[in-house]
Design a protein around this motif. Structure first.
Motif, PDB file in Angstrom:
ATOM      1  N   SER A  20      12.312  12.727  -4.845  1.00 27.31           N
ATOM      2  CA  SER A  20      11.206  13.459  -4.239  1.00 27.31           C
ATOM      3  C   SER A  20      11.243  14.930  -4.629  1.00 27.31           C
ATOM      4  O   SER A  20      12.237  15.629  -4.391  1.00 27.31           O
ATOM      5  N   SER A 195      -1.548  17.827   6.454  1.00 30.22           N
ATOM      6  CA  SER A 195      -0.273  17.612   5.740  1.00 30.22           C
ATOM      7  C   SER A 195       0.925  17.759   6.674  1.00 30.22           C
ATOM      8  O   SER A 195       1.930  18.391   6.335  1.00 30.22           O
ATOM      9  N   TYR A 198       4.527  16.999   5.331  1.00 32.34           N
ATOM     10  CA  TYR A 198       5.316  17.993   4.607  1.00 32.34           C
ATOM     11  C   TYR A 198       6.078  18.899   5.575  1.00 32.34           C
ATOM     12  O   TYR A 198       7.213  19.312   5.302  1.00 32.34           O
ATOM     13  N   ASP A 239      10.493   9.454  -4.568  1.00 32.74           N
ATOM     14  CA  ASP A 239       9.268  10.186  -4.237  1.00 32.74           C
ATOM     15  C   ASP A 239       8.074   9.230  -4.109  1.00 32.74           C
ATOM     16  O   ASP A 239       7.657   8.613  -5.092  1.00 32.74           O
ATOM     17  N   SER A 241       4.986  10.047  -3.683  1.00 31.18           N
ATOM     18  CA  SER A 241       3.815  10.533  -4.419  1.00 31.18           C
ATOM     19  C   SER A 241       3.868  10.081  -5.875  1.00 31.18           C
ATOM     20  O   SER A 241       2.824   9.883  -6.512  1.00 31.18           O
ATOM     21  N   GLN A 242       5.075   9.910  -6.421  1.00 32.95           N
ATOM     22  CA  GLN A 242       5.210   9.383  -7.782  1.00 32.95           C
ATOM     23  C   GLN A 242       5.169   7.853  -7.777  1.00 32.95           C
ATOM     24  O   GLN A 242       4.606   7.237  -8.687  1.00 32.95           O
ATOM     25  N   GLN A 267       8.266  11.070   4.348  1.00 35.56           N
ATOM     26  CA  GLN A 267       7.290  11.596   3.397  1.00 35.56           C
ATOM     27  C   GLN A 267       5.870  11.179   3.794  1.00 35.56           C
ATOM     28  O   GLN A 267       5.582  10.004   4.000  1.00 35.56           O
ATOM     29  N   ASP A 269       3.326  10.982   1.952  1.00 33.61           N
ATOM     30  CA  ASP A 269       2.698  10.141   0.940  1.00 33.61           C
ATOM     31  C   ASP A 269       3.116   8.677   1.037  1.00 33.61           C
ATOM     32  O   ASP A 269       2.587   7.833   0.311  1.00 33.61           O
ATOM     33  N   CYS A 307      -2.498  13.325   3.059  1.00 35.47           N
ATOM     34  CA  CYS A 307      -1.833  12.845   1.826  1.00 35.47           C
ATOM     35  C   CYS A 307      -2.651  13.225   0.594  1.00 35.47           C
ATOM     36  O   CYS A 307      -3.034  12.361  -0.196  1.00 35.47           O
ATOM     37  N   ASP A 309      -1.990  14.521  -2.305  1.00 33.74           N
ATOM     38  CA  ASP A 309      -1.456  14.322  -3.659  1.00 33.74           C
ATOM     39  C   ASP A 309      -1.699  12.917  -4.205  1.00 33.74           C
ATOM     40  O   ASP A 309      -1.686  12.713  -5.424  1.00 33.74           O
ATOM     41  N   ILE A 310      -1.906  11.924  -3.331  1.00 37.93           N
ATOM     42  CA  ILE A 310      -2.094  10.559  -3.834  1.00 37.93           C
ATOM     43  C   ILE A 310      -3.571  10.184  -3.954  1.00 37.93           C
ATOM     44  O   ILE A 310      -3.885   9.066  -4.372  1.00 37.93           O
ATOM     45  N   ARG A 382      -1.024  15.088 -12.008  1.00 37.39           N
ATOM     46  CA  ARG A 382      -1.484  13.932 -11.235  1.00 37.39           C
ATOM     47  C   ARG A 382      -2.784  13.354 -11.795  1.00 37.39           C
ATOM     48  O   ARG A 382      -3.032  12.151 -11.661  1.00 37.39           O
TER      49      ARG A 382
END
Length: 430
Positions: A20, A195, A198, A239, A241-242, A267, A269, A307, A309-310, A382
């Motif tokens: 992450s 968020s 986070y 992570d 998000s990945q 997390q 995400d 979320c 980032d996704i 992303r």
């Protein structure tokens, strides 16, 4: 300029998810603020993490790097309680987290320091900090609101009003710094906090390094002064998000198992699991891995407030899912590495998607297949990785320009794509 060409294929196999990035930032900083030595395991040296390590070293923290895998390191971090600047100018590259975390940290003691950056970071907003500077008479100059930012002064304990709908990074930056000031402080959230996940990560890491923060239902955060970070050994988990890229890739075009994920993670995400479940993805969760297989996915409503980032890769999933998906409360995507609402709309349209951009979201009418073609990453990691996932459902090749931007967060993404059976060619246009 680097480019990749991806031919339609299905991906199968196992992929170890990178550690992450959010937790790596927080663990490195907390270790650096501690007295004594901390061991931080499983850190991927993406550009953003390199930026954070460079900032810690500029403040006098010693970091020894031990390579343990493909771009994976164990860090021995010897912290220091009283920072002595090694240089007065810090380059945060393109990392918003690094910049927003280190501005308050650099002001724990009286300092004159200049923050620089590259790309979209130069113009990303810092108004929440400027309000604090003006209230506390901290001198600062910038380039018409952009970086470089020069600050002269030190942060004083007290009450801090922070907007909840801009970025949780401002809250985290203050949470790192305020415990080390002499007196008590409170952070008051104005409006609804987005968020939250986070902030939860920050509070959890602070607790692990012996810092106490009282969370009053995300309305206020009470921080005692004169606290002390205590060194700790810590391993960074995978992570989400990945992982989201591979979870979607498995659902629309393969059979992929994501390793080193914590199903009980804090997390934010991790919400990707709930969303793709609602969209009828075939998801199986085991002790340390999560598997997705090809399925007939369907529409849903996706709230992007917790979320962000996704959202780009979920837009890809929606574009090849039955029915109309609506993405709401996603306006903050406009102030990321790119305007991600415009970027993903523009590029998916080039591939043949039926997608409409709204002020704070998207409306996507799914199709069984996309066409293919030439797209641009907008120099946004992303966006590039999301377009690679979209290529799995195209009838023709997809060429992604400026593909090396993945180095910001996931330098081995193209390598992992190929290991899973992806048909991919890379080249440099010079």
């Amino acid at each position: 300029m680097n480019c990749v060409k991806i031919s339609p294929s299905r991906l199968r196999g196992e992929v170890t998810i990178p550690p992450s990035k959010s937790l790596s930032h927080r663990a490195v900083i907390s270790a650096g603020l501690s007295s004594g030595e901390s061991i931080i395991e499983n850190v991927m040296f993406s550009q953003d993490i390199i930026a954070t390590c460079s900032c810690m070293e500029a403040l006098g923290v010693n970091i020894e790097k031990i390579k343990t895998g493909d771009n994976i390191y164990t860090l021995k971090i010897t912290g220091c309680k009283s920072f002595k600047l090694q240089k007065n100018e810090i380059d945060c590259f393109e990392s918003g987290s690094t910049l927003r975390f280190f501005i308050p940290i650099s002001l724990i003691n009286e300092n004159n320091i200049t923050f620089n950056g590259k790309g979209k970071l130069v113009s990303r907003p810092l108004d929440e900090y400027y309000k604090i500077f003006e209230k506390q008479s901290i001198e600062y100059t910038n380039a018409s609101g952009n970086l470089p930012l020069t600050i002269d002064g030190h942060l004083k304990a007290g009450a801090f009003d922070i907007a909840g709908n801009v970025s949780s990074q401002f809250i985290t930056g203050l949470l790192f710094a305020l415990p080390l000031l002499k007196d008590n402080s409170v952070i008051k959230i104005i409006g609804k906090l987005e968020s939250k996940g986070y902030v939860d990560l920050t509070l959890d890491i602070l607790n692990k390094f012996s810092i106490e923060v009282i969370n009053d239902n995300y309305h206020s955060f009470y921080i005692k002064g004169n606290q002390e970070y205590k060194s700790k050994n810590y391993r960074v988990e995978g992570d989400f998000s990945q992982a989201a890229f591979w979870l979607v890739a498995g659902a629309i075009g393969g059979d992929i198992s994501c390793l080193d994920l914590n199903a009980n993670s804090l997390q934010g995400d991790k919400e990707v699991l709930d969303i793709i479940n609602r969209m009828n993805a075939n998801v199986s969760i085991y002790d340390n891995k999560i598997n997705t297989k090809l399925a007939s996915t369907k529409h849903t409503i996706i709230d992007g407030s917790q979320c962000p980032d996704i959202i780009p890769v979920l837009a890809v999933l929606a574009s090849v899912s039955e029915g109309t998906t609506e993405i709401i409360n996603a306006g903050r995507l406009r102030i990321k590495e790119s305007d991600r609402l415009t970027a993903i709309t523009t590029e998916l349209k080039k591939l043949g998607a039926d997608i409409e951009e709204k002020n704070d979201g998207l409306i996507i009418n799914g199709k069984p297949q996309l066409n293919g073609g030439e797209v641009d990453s907008w120099n946004d990691h992303r966006i590039a990785m999301s377009l690679a996932v979209a290529a799995l459902k195209c009838t023709n090749d997809v060429i992604i320009k400026d593909s090396s931007c993945i180095n910001k967060s996931y330098p081995t993404f193209w390598e992992d794509f190929r290991k899973l059976g992806g048909k991919i060619n890379e080249w440099n246009l010079g």
